[in-house]
Design a protein around this motif. Structure first.
Motif, short mmCIF file in Angstrom:
data_model
loop_
_atom_site.label_atom_id
_atom_site.label_comp_id
_atom_site.label_asym_id
_atom_site.label_seq_id
_atom_site.Cartn_x
_atom_site.Cartn_y
_atom_site.Cartn_z
N THR A 61 1.16 -1.55 -0.12
CA THR A 61 0.20 0.13 0.32
C THR A 61 0.48 1.45 0.19
OG1 THR A 61 -1.81 -1.41 1.38
CG2 THR A 61 -2.22 1.40 1.35
N TRP A 62 2.07 1.04 0.68
CA TRP A 62 2.82 2.39 1.00
C TRP A 62 3.69 2.61 -0.45
CZ3 TRP A 62 7.90 3.01 -0.47
CH2 TRP A 62 8.42 1.57 -0.32
N MET A 63 3.93 1.78 -1.76
CA MET A 63 4.28 1.72 -2.98
C MET A 63 3.06 2.63 -3.49
SD MET A 63 7.29 1.31 -3.37
CE MET A 63 7.43 1.22 -5.09
N TRP A 64 1.64 2.37 -3.36
CA TRP A 64 1.36 2.88 -4.00
C TRP A 64 0.51 4.56 -3.61
CZ3 TRP A 64 -1.61 1.85 -8.35
CH2 TRP A 64 -1.48 -0.32 -9.05
N ALA A 65 0.93 4.29 -2.69
CA ALA A 65 0.64 6.16 -1.87
C ALA A 65 1.64 6.71 -2.37
CB ALA A 65 0.38 5.92 -0.59
N ASP A 66 2.76 6.02 -2.41
CA ASP A 66 4.13 6.62 -2.84
C ASP A 66 3.93 7.19 -4.12
OD1 ASP A 66 7.27 7.74 -2.54
OD2 ASP A 66 7.03 6.64 -4.24
N ALA A 98 8.96 11.68 -4.08
CA ALA A 98 8.20 10.56 -3.93
C ALA A 98 8.95 9.55 -5.27
CB ALA A 98 6.52 10.59 -4.15
N SER A 102 9.99 6.07 -5.57
CA SER A 102 9.50 4.58 -6.00
C SER A 102 10.90 4.07 -6.69
CB SER A 102 7.90 5.20 -6.73
OG SER A 102 7.81 4.64 -7.35
#
Length: 146
Positions: A61-66, A98, A102
């Protein structure tokens, strides 16, 4: 006779419109890419190998948010730049940070599938994000942004 006088300020340079317009198109594509991937649009994702799709669609999830901060921060930064708002500086800075996180994570992840040219594209994305942040800062320092 009127007491009204034109406001004094810095005239908007022609290149702000060029950079702002091109960055809007560039960042809008990033938002489309994110949205199509996040919504698992089959037609959009069809050209990609299954190994890549499995990796993207199972990111934490943190990668999607980033990723979202990167692309939508860039889009909002472009809009703020075109509106001559100083808010463009932190928005582009957030987009650059970001994107750097990523792209670095994807590069360093040993389990990440590799596509030909992906490293070059990642570098281009980071450089453009940095240049946009620096450009917005420069326009802010010249009092073009308010």
């Amino acid at each position: 006779m009127s007491d009204y006088s034109e406001p004094t300020g810095v005239k908007t340079p022609w290149h702000l419109w060029l950079v702002g317009g091109l960055s809007l198109l560039w960042n809008a594509f990033g938002c489309v890419d994110f949205t199509m991937t996040a919504t698992r649009n089959a037609a959009y994702l069809e050209p990609y190998p299954q190994e890549m799709l499995d990796y993207w669609l199972n990111m934490p999830t943190w990668m999607w948010a980033d990723w979202a901060v990167g692309v939508f921060g860039g889009l909002l930064g472009s809009i703020a730049l075109l509106l001559r708002r100083k808010l463009a500086v932190p928005l582009f800075a957030a987009s650059f940070i970001a994107a750097s996180i990523s792209m670095s994570f994807g590069f360093l992840d040993e389990n990440a599938p590799r596509m030909e040219g992906a490293g070059l594209m990642s570098g281009i994305i980071i450089v453009i994000a940095l240049l946009l942040a620096v450009y917005a800062w420069w326009m802010s320092r010249r009092d073009v942004l308010r």
